[in-house]
Structure formats: structure tokens, C-alpha cells
Motif scaffolding. Structure first.
Motif, PDB file in Angstrom:
ATOM      1  N   PRO A   8       3.414  55.825   2.137  1.00 19.41           N
ATOM      2  CA  PRO A   8       4.633  54.778   1.833  1.00 19.41           C
ATOM      3  C   PRO A   8       4.429  55.168   0.714  1.00 19.41           C
ATOM      4  O   PRO A   8       2.751  55.320  -0.023  1.00 19.41           O
ATOM      5  CB  PRO A   8       3.695  53.762   2.165  1.00 19.41           C
ATOM      6  CG  PRO A   8       2.117  53.677   3.037  1.00 19.41           C
ATOM      7  CD  PRO A   8       2.703  55.129   3.339  1.00 19.41           C
ATOM      8  N   HIS A   9       5.127  55.325  -0.530  1.00 16.45           N
ATOM      9  CA  HIS A   9       4.945  54.387  -1.646  1.00 16.45           C
ATOM     10  C   HIS A   9       6.078  53.504  -2.456  1.00 16.45           C
ATOM     11  O   HIS A   9       7.686  53.375  -1.449  1.00 16.45           O
ATOM     12  CB  HIS A   9       5.398  55.923  -3.037  1.00 16.45           C
ATOM     13  CG  HIS A   9       4.870  57.019  -2.702  1.00 16.45           C
ATOM     14  ND1 HIS A   9       3.966  57.583  -3.407  1.00 16.45           N
ATOM     15  CD2 HIS A   9       4.723  58.384  -1.920  1.00 16.45           C
ATOM     16  CE1 HIS A   9       3.589  58.441  -2.938  1.00 16.45           C
ATOM     17  NE2 HIS A   9       3.578  58.742  -1.761  1.00 16.45           N
ATOM     18  N   THR A  10       5.890  52.716  -3.257  1.00 15.24           N
ATOM     19  CA  THR A  10       7.099  51.296  -3.702  1.00 15.24           C
ATOM     20  C   THR A  10       8.444  51.824  -4.187  1.00 15.24           C
ATOM     21  O   THR A  10       8.649  53.022  -4.559  1.00 15.24           O
ATOM     22  CB  THR A  10       6.420  50.892  -4.484  1.00 15.24           C
ATOM     23  OG1 THR A  10       6.204  51.680  -5.914  1.00 15.24           O
ATOM     24  CG2 THR A  10       5.189  50.010  -4.608  1.00 15.24           C
ATOM     25  N   CYS A  26       9.910  64.701   0.905  1.00 14.93           N
ATOM     26  CA  CYS A  26       8.621  64.587   1.053  1.00 14.93           C
ATOM     27  C   CYS A  26       7.796  65.994   1.267  1.00 14.93           C
ATOM     28  O   CYS A  26       8.947  66.449   0.837  1.00 14.93           O
ATOM     29  CB  CYS A  26       8.696  64.206   2.399  1.00 14.93           C
ATOM     30  SG  CYS A  26       9.468  65.302   3.744  1.00 14.93           S
ATOM     31  N   LEU A  27       7.174  66.288   1.202  1.00 15.40           N
ATOM     32  CA  LEU A  27       6.230  67.457   1.507  1.00 15.40           C
ATOM     33  C   LEU A  27       5.609  68.232   2.121  1.00 15.40           C
ATOM     34  O   LEU A  27       4.538  66.784   2.860  1.00 15.40           O
ATOM     35  CB  LEU A  27       5.476  67.609  -0.450  1.00 15.40           C
ATOM     36  CG  LEU A  27       6.094  67.643  -1.929  1.00 15.40           C
ATOM     37  CD1 LEU A  27       5.257  67.222  -2.788  1.00 15.40           C
ATOM     38  CD2 LEU A  27       6.822  69.012  -1.702  1.00 15.40           C
ATOM     39  N   PRO A  28       5.539  68.824   3.173  1.00 10.13           N
ATOM     40  CA  PRO A  28       6.781  69.782   2.422  1.00 10.13           C
ATOM     41  C   PRO A  28       8.198  69.593   2.327  1.00 10.13           C
ATOM     42  O   PRO A  28       8.409  68.565   3.370  1.00 10.13           O
ATOM     43  CB  PRO A  28       6.463  70.458   3.439  1.00 10.13           C
ATOM     44  CG  PRO A  28       5.058  70.625   3.788  1.00 10.13           C
ATOM     45  CD  PRO A  28       4.792  69.150   4.093  1.00 10.13           C
ATOM     46  N   ALA A  72      -1.054  70.721  -4.696  1.00  7.38           N
ATOM     47  CA  ALA A  72       0.102  70.701  -4.300  1.00  7.38           C
ATOM     48  C   ALA A  72       1.094  68.981  -3.448  1.00  7.38           C
ATOM     49  O   ALA A  72       2.056  69.122  -2.977  1.00  7.38           O
ATOM     50  CB  ALA A  72      -0.234  71.118  -2.310  1.00  7.38           C
ATOM     51  N   THR A  73       0.474  68.122  -3.750  1.00  5.64           N
ATOM     52  CA  THR A  73       1.549  66.884  -3.424  1.00  5.64           C
ATOM     53  C   THR A  73       0.258  65.542  -3.579  1.00  5.64           C
ATOM     54  O   THR A  73      -0.393  65.733  -4.708  1.00  5.64           O
ATOM     55  CB  THR A  73       1.164  66.925  -1.973  1.00  5.64           C
ATOM     56  OG1 THR A  73       1.881  65.547  -1.483  1.00  5.64           O
ATOM     57  CG2 THR A  73       0.249  67.330  -0.756  1.00  5.64           C
ATOM     58  N   THR A  74       0.774  64.298  -3.283  1.00  8.35           N
ATOM     59  CA  THR A  74      -0.251  63.314  -3.535  1.00  8.35           C
ATOM     60  C   THR A  74      -1.276  63.536  -3.873  1.00  8.35           C
ATOM     61  O   THR A  74      -1.985  63.918  -2.624  1.00  8.35           O
ATOM     62  CB  THR A  74       0.824  61.944  -3.246  1.00  8.35           C
ATOM     63  OG1 THR A  74       1.947  62.179  -2.870  1.00  8.35           O
ATOM     64  CG2 THR A  74       0.579  60.670  -3.278  1.00  8.35           C
ATOM     65  N   LEU A  78      -2.337  55.758   5.244  1.00 12.09           N
ATOM     66  CA  LEU A  78      -2.356  54.143   5.339  1.00 12.09           C
ATOM     67  C   LEU A  78      -2.665  53.802   4.151  1.00 12.09           C
ATOM     68  O   LEU A  78      -2.915  52.086   3.858  1.00 12.09           O
ATOM     69  CB  LEU A  78      -3.622  53.603   6.333  1.00 12.09           C
ATOM     70  CG  LEU A  78      -3.462  53.933   7.775  1.00 12.09           C
ATOM     71  CD1 LEU A  78      -4.271  53.202   8.289  1.00 12.09           C
ATOM     72  CD2 LEU A  78      -2.102  53.172   8.053  1.00 12.09           C
ATOM     73  N   ARG A  79      -3.083  54.117   2.784  1.00 12.07           N
ATOM     74  CA  ARG A  79      -3.283  54.499   1.816  1.00 12.07           C
ATOM     75  C   ARG A  79      -4.559  53.077   1.632  1.00 12.07           C
ATOM     76  O   ARG A  79      -4.967  53.275   2.779  1.00 12.07           O
ATOM     77  CB  ARG A  79      -2.465  53.063   0.841  1.00 12.07           C
ATOM     78  CG  ARG A  79      -1.225  54.081   0.890  1.00 12.07           C
ATOM     79  CD  ARG A  79      -0.764  55.362   0.410  1.00 12.07           C
ATOM     80  NE  ARG A  79       0.400  55.857  -0.066  1.00 12.07           N
ATOM     81  CZ  ARG A  79       0.370  57.412   0.243  1.00 12.07           C
ATOM     82  NH1 ARG A  79      -0.594  57.765   0.521  1.00 12.07           N
ATOM     83  NH2 ARG A  79       1.834  58.118  -0.114  1.00 12.07           N
ATOM     84  N   ASP A  80      -4.233  51.996   0.927  1.00 10.92           N
ATOM     85  CA  ASP A  80      -5.191  51.031   0.274  1.00 10.92           C
ATOM     86  C   ASP A  80      -5.560  49.982   0.097  1.00 10.92           C
ATOM     87  O   ASP A  80      -3.861  49.726  -0.327  1.00 10.92           O
ATOM     88  CB  ASP A  80      -6.658  51.562  -0.535  1.00 10.92           C
ATOM     89  CG  ASP A  80      -8.428  51.742   0.224  1.00 10.92           C
ATOM     90  OD1 ASP A  80      -8.078  50.831   1.127  1.00 10.92           O
ATOM     91  OD2 ASP A  80      -9.368  51.981  -0.445  1.00 10.92           O
ATOM     92  N   PRO A 131      -7.296  61.656   4.521  1.00  6.60           N
ATOM     93  CA  PRO A 131      -7.914  60.777   3.198  1.00  6.60           C
ATOM     94  C   PRO A 131      -7.712  61.142   1.346  1.00  6.60           C
ATOM     95  O   PRO A 131      -8.426  60.690   0.750  1.00  6.60           O
ATOM     96  CB  PRO A 131      -9.221  61.662   3.227  1.00  6.60           C
ATOM     97  CG  PRO A 131      -8.332  63.010   3.559  1.00  6.60           C
ATOM     98  CD  PRO A 131      -7.057  62.872   4.454  1.00  6.60           C
ATOM     99  N   ASN A 132      -6.076  60.827   1.136  1.00  9.39           N
ATOM    100  CA  ASN A 132      -6.191  61.238  -0.247  1.00  9.39           C
ATOM    101  C   ASN A 132      -5.190  59.987  -0.779  1.00  9.39           C
ATOM    102  O   ASN A 132      -4.719  59.769  -1.415  1.00  9.39           O
ATOM    103  CB  ASN A 132      -5.040  62.591   0.206  1.00  9.39           C
ATOM    104  CG  ASN A 132      -3.197  61.486   0.672  1.00  9.39           C
ATOM    105  OD1 ASN A 132      -3.568  60.434   1.401  1.00  9.39           O
ATOM    106  ND2 ASN A 132      -2.733  62.393   0.049  1.00  9.39           N
ATOM    107  N   LEU A 133      -6.781  59.111  -0.856  1.00 10.72           N
ATOM    108  CA  LEU A 133      -7.104  58.012  -1.479  1.00 10.72           C
ATOM    109  C   LEU A 133      -7.231  58.116  -3.030  1.00 10.72           C
ATOM    110  O   LEU A 133      -7.672  59.793  -3.305  1.00 10.72           O
ATOM    111  CB  LEU A 133      -7.805  57.100  -0.949  1.00 10.72           C
ATOM    112  CG  LEU A 133      -8.016  56.578   0.416  1.00 10.72           C
ATOM    113  CD1 LEU A 133      -9.572  55.640   0.674  1.00 10.72           C
ATOM    114  CD2 LEU A 133      -6.652  55.938   0.496  1.00 10.72           C
TER     115      LEU A 133
END
Ligand code: DOR
Ligand code: ZN
Length: 342
Positions: free
Chosen positions: A249-251, A217-219, A105-107, A16-18, A40-42
Motif C-alpha cells: 500500500p501507498h496512499t 510495481c517492482l519488478p 532497487a525499490t521502496t 503491512l507498513r506500520d 521488513p522494509n519499514l
């Protein structure tokens, strides 16, 4: 079949991002899903109970008036996570799992775990208090081919982990290979989430007519035989396999870039995408349990009671969802869908 009525589903893997991004994407998820397991990857990640409580409050504040949504929080595991944090998280009632990202591994995985064996004290505690572990199941070793990262993770890390902690409940997230399906089928105390993109597309889609960053996307998407194995698992009626969109989501500009971000944004139309995938193998009768029953059963939460309806109708996925000047590009933007949620 022209209409499909289902128990309202939940999303068992969601980004959901922030801040403003959260406000832009959350209404789409709220329209479809009752609950979501919130990644939780904020920046910085959600590493402690106070982090999770504050993030949960920001999510609740962003729910459109008059609507309901229950964010189910997760903690981001690091090399420095302490067992006491796990105990506090479990006691909170609103933290439902702990997320393992291999570092790099990722974002936003820079704070992730550098060596899974360093976390044994944490896994011991999680096993004791029965708090599930959510795995980004890929190795990051640069010598391992990107298409093999999931299988190598299973062989090198997951099999030994499950031998050390057989009672630990694990979700292998966003599985992408027949190897993952096989492993999950044959192990105990494990489930797996499946994304719409991995059920609908194979890796050719990333390169069809030129490079298509919105399918990255990853994987990473895998070859067709793997997609077929995933679709078979999702539609098998086996409760180990359940819905988790991994909507990430990414811009548009950060996707359409010389070094584009990984993630497919599917919050807008996730359920319809799953319906198309299930329909493609004549398994619409299996959609409700996959989307609405097996997830809460795994997490030991009550199933939702409200119902939603999908109608057979053609509509065009918008090219953009408003967010900053750039916007967000939904998965398969501009193309037609054949199901629509009322
Ligand atoms: O494609 C992905 N995007 N995979 C992940 O594991 C993270 C996610 C994100 O946060 O953008
Ligand atoms: Zn994810």
C-alpha cells in the motif's frame, strides 16, 4: 462451479507498513489469510531481532478483536548484518526468513545490500541453520533495461549464489519472467512467489488509455509471453510456486504523483484476483494447493485446517480504502470481480 471451498490460505509475501497504515490495511489481510510473511522494509528497516519482535507486537496489537493472524517475521539484510543476528533470529522461532533487497532497487531499499558477495558469511550461517533467503531478484545497474533486471539478476547473481550455497533455501520473490520460471524449475532448494498483478496483467496495462500508476510495481509488469509463463507455472501443480501477494500500500497521492511509488495494493481482494487468474485457464482445481499448501510446505510449517469459501458473484471493487485523506486505491479499483470470499 458456483462455490469453491478451500483450506484457508496464507500470504507468503506481504507489506503491512506500520502505525496508522498498518491499522488500515491489516484487517483486510486478516479476513483472507491465516498467516503472512511480513516484509521488513519499514523506515528504518527491521534489521535486528529486537526490531522484529517489536514490529511483531505492533502487528499483533492491530489485529481486530476476535480474529486471528500469525505474522511470520523477516529480517532486512544489510552490508552490516552479522552472523550472530541470524543465529538469534533462527532461535527466536518467529523470524522465518531474511530478505535481500539490492540497495536502491525499490521502496525503502536504501539500507539494502550494495554487493551480494559481501554477504557470504551470512549466507553460510543461514545455510547452516536452514533459514530461508528471500530475494528481490533485480539488478539495479542503471545500464540494465528495467525489463531485463530480473533475468540479469538470475544470470549474474543467483546462479553463482546457488553454486556457492547449494543447500541454502531461497525464495525468488514476485517472479515476473519466463526466465525466472525456467530457472526455478531447474534449480534445487528454491521456490518462487507469484503476485496477482503479474498473473493477471501484462505491461500494456500500465499505459492503457494513459498512464495508470496503480499498475506500477517492482519488478515491473512484463510482456504477455511472460505473463503466460507465470500463469502456467502457478497452475501447474508444481509445489515450487506459491502465493505471495506483495500487497504494497501507498496512499493515492503518493501513487498519482510526478514520481509515483511502486506497489499494488491487493490485500482487499487478493484471493478473488487469484481465483480469476486460475479460472482464466480452467485451473481452479489447482488454486487450493497454490494458495494454501505449497507455501507452508516450503517453510516447513503445518498447513491450515480451517476452510474458507469463494462464491461466484459479481461485485465492484471500491475506488478507495479509507486511510488518511488520500485513501488507498486497490488493484483494479472500480472494476468488477466475479468471485467473492464469504
Ligand atoms: O512494487 C513494490 N513495492 N515492490 C517492492 O519491491 C516493494 C514494494 C513496497 O514496499 O512498496
Ligand atoms: Zn514486496
Amino acid at each position: 462451479m458456483e462455490q469453491l471451498t478451500l483450506t484457508r490460505p496464507d500470504d507468503w509475501h506481504l507489506h503491512l507498513r506500520d502505525g496508522e497504515a498498518l491499522k488500515a490495511v491489516l484487517p483486510h489481510t486478516v479476513r483472507q489469510f491465516a498467516r503472512g510473511i511480513i516484509m521488513p522494509n519499514l523506515k528504518p528497516p527491521v534489521r535486528s531481532l529486537p526490531d522484529a519482535a517489536a514490529y511483531r507486537d505492533r502487528i499483533l496489537a492491530a489485529i481486530p478483536p476476535g480474529q486471528t493472524f500469525e505474522p511470520l517475521m523477516t529480517l532486512y539484510l544489510t552490508d552490516n548484518t552479522r552472523p550472530e543476528e541470524i543465529l538469534k533470529a533462527k532461535d527466536s522461532g518467529f523470524v522465518k526468513a531474511v530478505k535481500y533487497y539490492p540497495s536502491g532497487a525499490t521502496t525503502n531499499s536504501e539500507f539494502g545490500v550494495t554487493d551480494i558477495r559481501k554477504c557470504d558469511r551470512i549466507f553460510e550461517t543461514m545455510q547452516q541453520v536452514d533459514l530461508p533467503l528471500l530475494l528481490h531478484g533485480e539488478v539495479t545497474d542503471p545500464d540494465v533495461d528495467i525489463f531485463d533486471r530480473e533475468k540479469v539478476f538470475i544470470d549474474r547473481h543467483l546462479i553463482p549464489l546457488k553454486q556457492r550455497f547449494p543447500q541454502l533455501r531461497v525464495v525468488l520473490e514476485h517472479i515476473t519472467t519466463s526466465d525466472a520460471v525456467e530457472y526455478v524449475l531447474n534449480a534445487d532448494n528454491i521456490g518462487a512467489t507469484l503476485t496477482p498483478q503479474h498473473l493477471l496483467f501484462n505491461r500494456n496495462r500500465i499505459f492503457q488509455g494513459g498512464i495508470n500508476p496503480h499498475f506500477y510495481c517492482l519488478p515491473i509488469l512484463k510482456r504477455e509471453t511472460h505473463r503466460q509463463a507465470l500463469l502456467k507455472a502457478a497452475t501447474s501443480g508444481n509445489p515450487k510456486f506459491f502465493l505471495g501477494t506483495d500487497s504494497a500500500p501507498h496512499t493515492r497521492t503518493s501513487k498519482e504523483s510526478a514520481c509515483g511509488c511502486a506497489g499494488c495494493f491487493s490485500a482487499l481482494h487478493a484471493l478473488e484476483l487469484y481465483a480469476e487468474a486460475f479460472e482464466s485457464v480452467n485451473a481452479l482445481d489447482k488454486l487450493e494447493a497454490f494458495a494454501s499448501f505449497y507455501g507452508p510446505d516450503f517453510y516447513q510449517l503445518p498447513r491450515n485446517t480451517e476452510q474458507i469459501t469463494l462464491t461466484k458473484t459479481t461485485w465492484r471493487i471500491p475506488d478507495r480504502v479509507p486511510f488518511t485523506e488520500s485513501g488507498l486505491v486497490p488493484l483494479r479499483a472500480g472494476q468488477e470481480m466475479t468471485w467473492k470470499m464469504a
